[in-house]
Design a protein around this motif. Structure first.
Motif, PDB file in Angstrom:
ATOM      1  N   GLU A 374     -20.985 -46.842   1.917  1.00 53.06           N
ATOM      2  CA  GLU A 374     -21.459 -47.759   2.952  1.00 53.06           C
ATOM      3  C   GLU A 374     -20.361 -48.068   3.956  1.00 53.06           C
ATOM      4  OE1 GLU A 374     -23.089 -51.254   1.270  1.00 53.06           O
ATOM      5  OE2 GLU A 374     -24.955 -50.306   0.601  1.00 53.06           O
ATOM      6  N   LEU A 375     -19.138 -48.255   3.463  1.00 51.27           N
ATOM      7  CA  LEU A 375     -18.031 -48.554   4.381  1.00 51.27           C
ATOM      8  C   LEU A 375     -17.776 -47.371   5.308  1.00 51.27           C
ATOM      9  CD1 LEU A 375     -15.780 -50.390   5.364  1.00 51.27           C
ATOM     10  CD2 LEU A 375     -14.333 -49.535   3.509  1.00 51.27           C
ATOM     11  N   ARG A 376     -17.858 -46.163   4.787  1.00 55.02           N
ATOM     12  CA  ARG A 376     -17.656 -44.986   5.626  1.00 55.02           C
ATOM     13  C   ARG A 376     -18.690 -44.964   6.768  1.00 55.02           C
ATOM     14  NH1 ARG A 376     -15.739 -39.929   5.515  1.00 55.02           N
ATOM     15  NH2 ARG A 376     -14.884 -40.115   3.424  1.00 55.02           N
ATOM     16  N   LYS A 377     -19.949 -45.237   6.431  1.00 55.30           N
ATOM     17  CA  LYS A 377     -20.984 -45.257   7.464  1.00 55.30           C
ATOM     18  C   LYS A 377     -20.755 -46.379   8.463  1.00 55.30           C
ATOM     19  CE  LYS A 377     -24.526 -43.200   4.489  1.00 55.30           C
ATOM     20  NZ  LYS A 377     -25.841 -43.388   3.809  1.00 55.30           N
ATOM     21  N   GLY A 378     -20.260 -47.517   7.976  1.00 56.16           N
ATOM     22  CA  GLY A 378     -19.966 -48.618   8.884  1.00 56.16           C
ATOM     23  C   GLY A 378     -18.835 -48.284   9.831  1.00 56.16           C
ATOM     24  N   LEU A 379     -17.793 -47.640   9.332  1.00 57.65           N
ATOM     25  CA  LEU A 379     -16.665 -47.258  10.194  1.00 57.65           C
ATOM     26  C   LEU A 379     -17.078 -46.188  11.210  1.00 57.65           C
ATOM     27  CD1 LEU A 379     -13.801 -47.113   7.520  1.00 57.65           C
ATOM     28  CD2 LEU A 379     -14.180 -48.890   9.226  1.00 57.65           C
ATOM     29  N   ASN A 380     -18.045 -45.332  10.809  1.00 59.77           N
ATOM     30  CA  ASN A 380     -18.513 -44.278  11.721  1.00 59.77           C
ATOM     31  C   ASN A 380     -19.557 -44.778  12.707  1.00 59.77           C
ATOM     32  OD1 ASN A 380     -16.851 -42.399  10.519  1.00 59.77           O
ATOM     33  ND2 ASN A 380     -18.438 -41.669   9.086  1.00 59.77           N
ATOM     34  N   GLY A 381     -19.971 -46.038  12.565  1.00 58.32           N
ATOM     35  CA  GLY A 381     -20.972 -46.585  13.475  1.00 58.32           C
ATOM     36  C   GLY A 381     -22.397 -46.305  13.076  1.00 58.32           C
ATOM     37  N   GLN A 382     -22.622 -45.733  11.860  1.00 52.44           N
ATOM     38  CA  GLN A 382     -23.979 -45.428  11.418  1.00 52.44           C
ATOM     39  C   GLN A 382     -24.680 -46.663  10.870  1.00 52.44           C
ATOM     40  OE1 GLN A 382     -22.209 -42.093   8.980  1.00 52.44           O
ATOM     41  NE2 GLN A 382     -24.128 -41.103   9.574  1.00 52.44           N
ATOM     42  N   LEU A 383     -23.898 -47.670  10.428  1.00 56.18           N
ATOM     43  CA  LEU A 383     -24.438 -48.927   9.931  1.00 56.18           C
ATOM     44  C   LEU A 383     -23.693 -50.077  10.586  1.00 56.18           C
ATOM     45  CD1 LEU A 383     -24.753 -48.299   6.059  1.00 56.18           C
ATOM     46  CD2 LEU A 383     -26.628 -48.424   7.710  1.00 56.18           C
ATOM     47  N   ASN A 384     -24.370 -51.222  10.699  1.00 57.75           N
ATOM     48  CA  ASN A 384     -23.681 -52.417  11.161  1.00 57.75           C
ATOM     49  C   ASN A 384     -22.725 -52.894  10.066  1.00 57.75           C
ATOM     50  OD1 ASN A 384     -25.077 -52.485  13.614  1.00 57.75           O
ATOM     51  ND2 ASN A 384     -26.768 -53.662  12.716  1.00 57.75           N
TER      52      ASN A 384
END
Length: 624
Positions: A374-384
């Motif tokens: 989840e953190l990876r997606k958040g850092l990539n802008g895929q998740l808030n």
């Protein structure tokens, strides 16, 4: 203080209430009466009444609007055991004028402060004034010792205790009462002092009333046995290393001068600790200060950084590294299939422990993988970026295990084992644990030697007793474990043994000793101590001895943990059976001690056991 303002108990304008169960209604009634008529009210130990404090706060708000001019409410409380805990509402603290009464850190100041609680008139009030003065001085030294020991952290006291001068004054009153009633000794030389009675009152009731940990209570009682005894009545006797009692009977100023002139330079030896305790204390203090600086710096940089900042790039690299290092998780279904035919056999308790460890490892691994993804997606802008992601990112940037900060909303530690290590070292432990668990679950056969740092090490120790009880057809309720240090330094050395898995126990390794070290059999033989002894065919030997300089944690040899029947001479306690012929050593998961207690180890010693008690000697399953 109240007399100067015409406030006293006799005039019903002063009320002192010690808070506790059932004291809410009397406190509220007295508060309302004093607010209306005027007067002072003292509410002590309000930290015991957390659920009632909001109501108290509201009553004080109402009283502030229409109370009498001379109404005052005084509150007293002890601080919480840990700095991040709260036991009093913040809003109540903000409306109060706060006064902190904290004991000094050094022994000399504590001793001077303790002695200043009395006067020459107090010393002269006892019928046996010469004996009373000597005993009171010893009591003050004991008070100073247990206060000064706090600065050595968990090796001093495993929990925080609010020892205060009130305890000392009450003990002094009890001492005077007993001394006034003391009879002449049978030989006609002096009086007969009931040492055992006084030590019990002081150690178990007065000072012991603060203590909640069994091992801290043992330390407290041991100090009294070492300091408060017949030697206090012998002129020139040794009170502590380098500190002698006065040769003659002194008056009050004389004892004050003796404190200033006779007390040696402060060192851990005065407390019964090894000099290494000072190194550990200074190292821990430095780590706390530097850790706080790093957190503040991280907070400042995070507040001023924009998305895509170098800090985020650093966290991205950490996430990549941890995902690559994340160990393979055993398949629970496969383990259950292998375990089914073994659960009816003699080794069933060990199989159950292995299955429990697999379940815990899978829970932890799944949470780590999920949160990192989840953190990876958040850092990539895929998740808030949620609060949990922010907290995880902050922890990773500080090389801190997520959940170590009690204010963070995400925690790996809740699913893991107790640890004080940084994230890199903690992940190394995770890999080693997974490696041991995977090798264990292949055949579900107990390893030759087990690294005891499990999720639940107590379950494995219980399994040893269960297996022995079933094999020998003995009652489990009448069994306990004993530990014997083998002559083998590493688990690999056990491969040469004919019986690699002893029938009445198991081998464990990976433990360390704090406060002392284990004297190996080679060194022990040159010192003239016990030779090798055979325990169920296992060669054991060595004794507890002084630490080497600057060696804070000494590695222990492989231990042989054996299930035995309880002997009638052993003392049953809440933590196990204490044995008179060994040093009863507590084993903790980490150096934080206290809540990380695991089991009671029995270790051979040629020195008196009380020496290791005062030195705070303990076994640890994990280093820091």
């Amino acid at each position: 203080l109240g007399l100067g303002f015409d406030i006293s108990v006799q005039k019903s304008t002063l009320k002192n209430i010690s808070m506790g169960q059932g004291q809410e209604a009397p406190a509220e009634a007295c508060l309302d009466r004093m607010a209306k008529q005027g007067g002072w009210i003292m509410l002590q130990n309000i930290q015991l009444m957390e659920s009632w404090l909001p109501k108290l706060e509201r009553k004080l708000e109402l009283a502030s609007e229409a109370a009498a001019m001379n109404f005052r409410c005084f509150l007293s409380a002890e601080p919480p055991p840990l700095s991040h805990m709260y036991n009093i509402p913040e809003s109540l603290l903000q409306t109060c004028i706060k006064v902190a009464n904290e004991a000094p850190a050094d022994l000399r100041s504590n001793l001077q402060r303790a002695w200043s609680c009395f006067s020459q008139e107090h010393l002269d009030a006892c019928n046996h004034t010469s004996e009373y003065r000597r005993c009171l001085f010893g009591l003050c030294f004991f008070h100073a010792i247990i206060l000064g020991r706090r600065r050595f952290g968990q090796q001093g006291w495993s929990r925080q205790y609010g020892f205060n001068t009130g305890d000392l004054k009450i003990c002094a009153d009890v001492l005077m009462s007993y001394m006034n009633k003391a009879q002449e000794s049978a030989d006609g030389q002096g009086i007969s002092v009931p040492w055992d009675d006084l030590r019990y009152i002081f150690g178990e009731i007065m000072y012991g009333g603060h203590i909640t940990d069994f091992w801290d209570r043992r330390t407290n009682v041991t100090y009294l046995k070492a300091l408060f005894n017949e030697q206090l009545l012998r002129p020139g006797g040794q009170l502590a290393p380098g500190l002698s009692l006065p040769d003659t009977i002194l008056d009050y100023p004389g004892y004050s001068a003796h404190i200033d002139g006779a007390l040696p330079a402060e060192s851990p030896v005065l407390f019964g600790l090894h000099p290494n305790a000072e190194v550990g204390y200074l190292t821990s203090t430095a780590e706390q200060i530097l850790g706080l600086v790093v957190r503040l710096r991280r907070g400042a940089s995070a507040g001023s950084s924009a998305p895509g900042h170098a800090t985020d790039n650093g966290v991205h690299g950490i996430v990549d590294s941890l995902e690559k290092r994340l160990p393979k998780r055993p398949k629970l279904s496969s383990v259950q299939e292998k375990a089914r035919p073994l659960l009816a056999g003699p080794s069933a308790p060990y199989v159950v422990v292995a299955m429990q460890e697999v379940v815990q490892m899978n829970f932890l691994g799944e949470e780590i993988a999920r949160s990192l993804g989840e953190l990876r997606k958040g850092l990539n802008g895929q998740l808030n970026m949620s609060q949990q992601m922010e907290d995880l990112s902050s922890g990773l940037a500080l090389n801190e295990v997520p959940g170590r900060n009690p204010f963070h909303s995400i925690s790996w530690e809740k699913l893991a084992w107790p640890s004080r290590k940084k994230l890199d070292d903690w992940f190394d432990d995770l890999e080693e644990r997974a490696k041991q668990l995977i090798s264990w679950e292949v055949k579900l056969e107990l390893p030759i030697s087990l690294w005891l740092a499990l999720f639940n090490p107590t379950a494995f120790l219980t399994a040893i007793q269960q297996v022995s009880a079933r094999t020998r057809n003995l009652p489990l309720d009448n069994m306990t474990i004993e530990t014997n240090a083998t002559i083998h330094h590493r688990p690999e050395e056990l491969e040469v043994l004919a019986d690699k898995r002893p029938p009445d126990g198991a081998f464990i390794h990976g433990l360390h000793m704090q406060g002392a070290r284990w004297m190996e059999i080679e060194e022990a033989s040159t010192e003239g101590t016990k030779a090798v002894k055979k325990i169920c065919g296992v060669s054991c030997g060595g004794v507890v001895t002084e630490s080497q300089a600057k060696e804070l944690l000494a590695r222990m040899p492989v231990l042989y943990v054996k299930a035995v029947l309880v002997d009638a001479n052993w003392e049953p306690t809440s933590i196990g059976h204490l044995r008179p012929d060994a040093y009863n050593c507590p084993c903790y998961y980490t150096s934080f001690r206290g809540p990380t207690y695991v089991f009671l180890a029995t270790l051979d010693t040629q020195e008196p056991a009380f020496k290791w008690v005062l030195a705070g000697v303990a076994l640890l399953l994990s280093t820091d």
